[in-house]
Motif scaffolding. Structure first.
Motif: not given
Length: 651
Positions: A278-294
């Protein structure tokens, strides 16, 4: 059938039609559909599950019909075919296809060399193709190669921005649907239009769904999300071209973390994610969101930048959406979950997490049955003698549906539960039967004396039974097996015992194997799922269909087991609604391979004794064509010997 479809088009009442093999159901719905389209100056959409039926409609049925009906309708109706954008070559993507693919670092040099050759061939084909349709490329190329020269709807920058917009094959195909009376498409595109919100199909007031027994599986497939380290790595690589390097490196690192957790987690359904995963999936989610925002804003005067941005955004949003969906499901109470999550691993699939809807009934109800009149048809819809099991999966209101047990053609009407205001759509169902006299033309033989099938391959008694049946039939046998392992085992062992040639799925392309089987009457063909539904061999080459076991879904199938549990917890019969329904559909499709013309004769041999002995056997048998039944092996073998003698004398 034609009268019922015409009435549905006129009244707006949804229609379910079971039309047996040989009925001519494509004519049964195309004739009234063409008349409706011309009379109302509207478009009718026809959706199919298989390329074979799609090609039959476009290449044979519609050309004949439009010519024949022109004098009656006052003009020749127009028709067109439309597939998903991914099926068409993208000229802009082709320009960059010589560069390393998104997944280049994930494959060995030999595979990349082969990929390069395929892409060069695609460049040559692009200079000569008129359609850009992947189905017109013979022989074909791998999925990996095709991905280098195609884009999905979410990856396309749009014809106005694209420098090749005027030459776009997908846009040309869509342009041909404008003003067409009939547009033929497939269940996948229909699902994308409904599930993902892309308006890909033209406006239409009548939808005809052929091969409707496949609809739920095709929509489920489109609605299934996949989260793998490969998908995350591709997204990171695409984003690296336009995003902050620290953000894309962080995303790439989460791919490594996800891969590690996937490797340490056993495959199967995940009712609760392990904390580390679950932690690994959450890290993917947050990192992908950061890239989308950038991501930089879209630049209208720079097509190349727009293309790079669009490809990156599509990959990032898919990763983020799937990770978010997996985590949201994990956080919900079990009884409230609408999704199933599982970890898939295997030789034929990319290791990773999958998330799929428990059911698609509400989705289909909202997208198909509230905006237009829908006709659903197939040779196999009345399971256990009733339409209700299929109707429930589609989202049609059972209280409003027909009582299929009240007799052929008799129907009961009512309102569905779509939730719309005012008068709600109504539906009915009919069974138009079949021109075949199943009881006189075919025998259903159930090998009641055999032991129940086990998990350790085919029992020796099963191999003996198959050998005796094939010997009596003089070959002429289609063996439908529940697994590749069983098909290969039977082929290898029986090749040493029988004089008849035995072809096995995997030895060559399925199409070539079916052609060889049809051309040589003494030949047998063994295979798995695609043969259960994809073989049409009339005549003496096929007089024996062998089914090794009832095709229930595997007990550890994540989606089927979750659906079964959910129905059971709600007070329903999960086994009947899921496992038995799945088996009934496949059995009906498989046994339907026997009679393909009114002159065909033969035997269906089901080796699984549970069809005769289990409580659910009656339900399964009532879902099959009404063959004459026996459990006496000598009766079956004697019939096959008579058929063999007659065919040999005729030859």
């Amino acid at each position: 059938m034609a009268k019922a479809v015409a009435e549905a088009a006129a009244t707006g009442e949804h229609l379910v039609v079971q039309a047996g093999t040989g009925t001519g159901k494509s004519l049964g719905y195309l004739v009234p559909a063409l008349r409706h389209a011309v009379a109302e100056n509207s478009t009718v959409v026809v959706s199919t599950a298989t390329i074979a039926l799609q090609n039959q409609l476009i290449g044979r049925d519609l050309p004949r019909l439009t010519e024949a009906l022109e004098p009656l309708l006052g003009r020749r109706p127009a028709f067109a075919i439309l597939k998903g954008r991914r099926n068409y070559l993208c000229r802009h993507r082709l320009e960059g296809a010589a560069a390393a693919p998104d997944e280049a670092e994930l494959f060995d040099p030999h595979m990349l060399s082969s990929l390069g050759r395929q892409v060069r061939r695609l460049h040559e084909w692009a200079e000569e193709t008129v359609t850009g349709d992947r189905d017109d490329l013979v022989p074909g190329v791998s999925d990996l190669a095709w991905r280098q020269v195609s884009v999905g709807a979410n990856e396309c920058m749009g014809a106005q921005m694209c420098p090749f917009g005027d030459e776009c094959f997908a846009e040309q195909a869509r342009a041909e649907t404008v003003g067409a009376d009939i547009v033929v498409t497939n269940h996948a595109l229909l699902a994308i239009d409904a599930v993902q919100g892309y308006r890909l199909l033209p406006e239409h007031d009548l939808l005809l769904i052929d091969e409707a027994h496949e609809l739920v599986d095709r929509v489920t497939s489109v609605a299934t999300g996949v989260l793998s380290d490969r998908a995350v790595s591709v997204a990171a690589k695409r984003a690296a071209q336009i995003c902050d390097v620290e953000l894309t490196e962080r995303l790439a690192e989460t791919a490594d973390g996800l891969a590690l957790m996937v490797a340490e987690t056993p495959p199967g359904r995940l009712d609760h994610l392990p904390d580390a995963l679950a932690t690994a999936v959450a890290s993917v989610r947050d990192a992908a969101h950061a890239c989308v925002s950038d991501l930089p804003d879209r630049t209208r005067d720079d097509p190349e930048s727009a293309s790079v941005r669009r490809l990156a955004l599509a990959a990032l949003e898919e990763v983020h959406r799937t990770a978010e969906r997996i985590l949201a499901s994990d956080q919900q109470p079990m009884r409230e979950r609408g999704d199933v999550v599982w970890l898939a691993k295997g030789a034929r699939q990319t290791p990773g997490l999958r998330v799929a809807p428990l059911g698609v009934d509400q989705l289909l109800r909202d997208s198909l049955f509230t905006e237009r009149t829908t006709v659903l048809t197939s040779a196999t819809l009345a399971l256990g003698g009733s339409f209700q099991l299929m109707a429930e999966q589609w989202g049609l209101d059972l209280a409003a549906g027909p009582d299929a047990d009240r007799g052929e053609r008799e129907t009961t009407d009512g309102s569905d539960s779509s939730g719309t205001e005012g008068e709600r759509p109504r539906w009915r169902a009919i069974d138009v039967g079949s021109p075949f006299d199943h009881a006189r033309s075919g025998i259903l033989y159930v090998a009641r004396h055999l032991p129940p099938p086990g998990r350790d391959g085919l029992h020796p008694s099963y191999l003996d039974e198959i050998a005796e049946l094939i010997d009596a039939a003089g070959g002429r046998a289609l063996g439908l097996f529940s697994s590749t392992r069983a098909a290969v085992q039977a082929a290898e062992e029986l090749r040493e015992r029988l004089k008849h040639p035995i072809l096995c799925q995997g030895d060559d392309s399925t199409g070539q194997l079916v052609r060889e089987f049809a051309e040589n009457e003494a030949t047998c063909l063994f295979g798995t799922l695609s043969l259960w539904q994809g073989v049409d061999v009339p005549g003496p080459s096929l007089q024996l269909v062998i089914v090794d076991r009832i095709p229930f879904p595997r007990p550890d199938d994540p989606l089927a087991s979750a659906r079964q549990r959910a129905i059971g917890s709600g007070g329903g019969n999960g086994f009947l609604a899921v496992a038995a329904t799945h088996a009934a559909l496949l059995l009906a499709q498989g046994t339907g391979r026997l009679l393909r013309s009114v002159h065909d004769r033969g035997v269906v041999a089901v080796l699984d004794p549970r069809l005769a002995t289990a409580r659910y056997g009656a339900f399964l048998r009532s879902s099959l064509p009404p063959y004459w039944g026996t459990t006496d092996p000598e009766v079956a073998r004697a019939a096959l010997r008579r058929l063999d003698r007659a065919a040999s004398q005729a030859a």
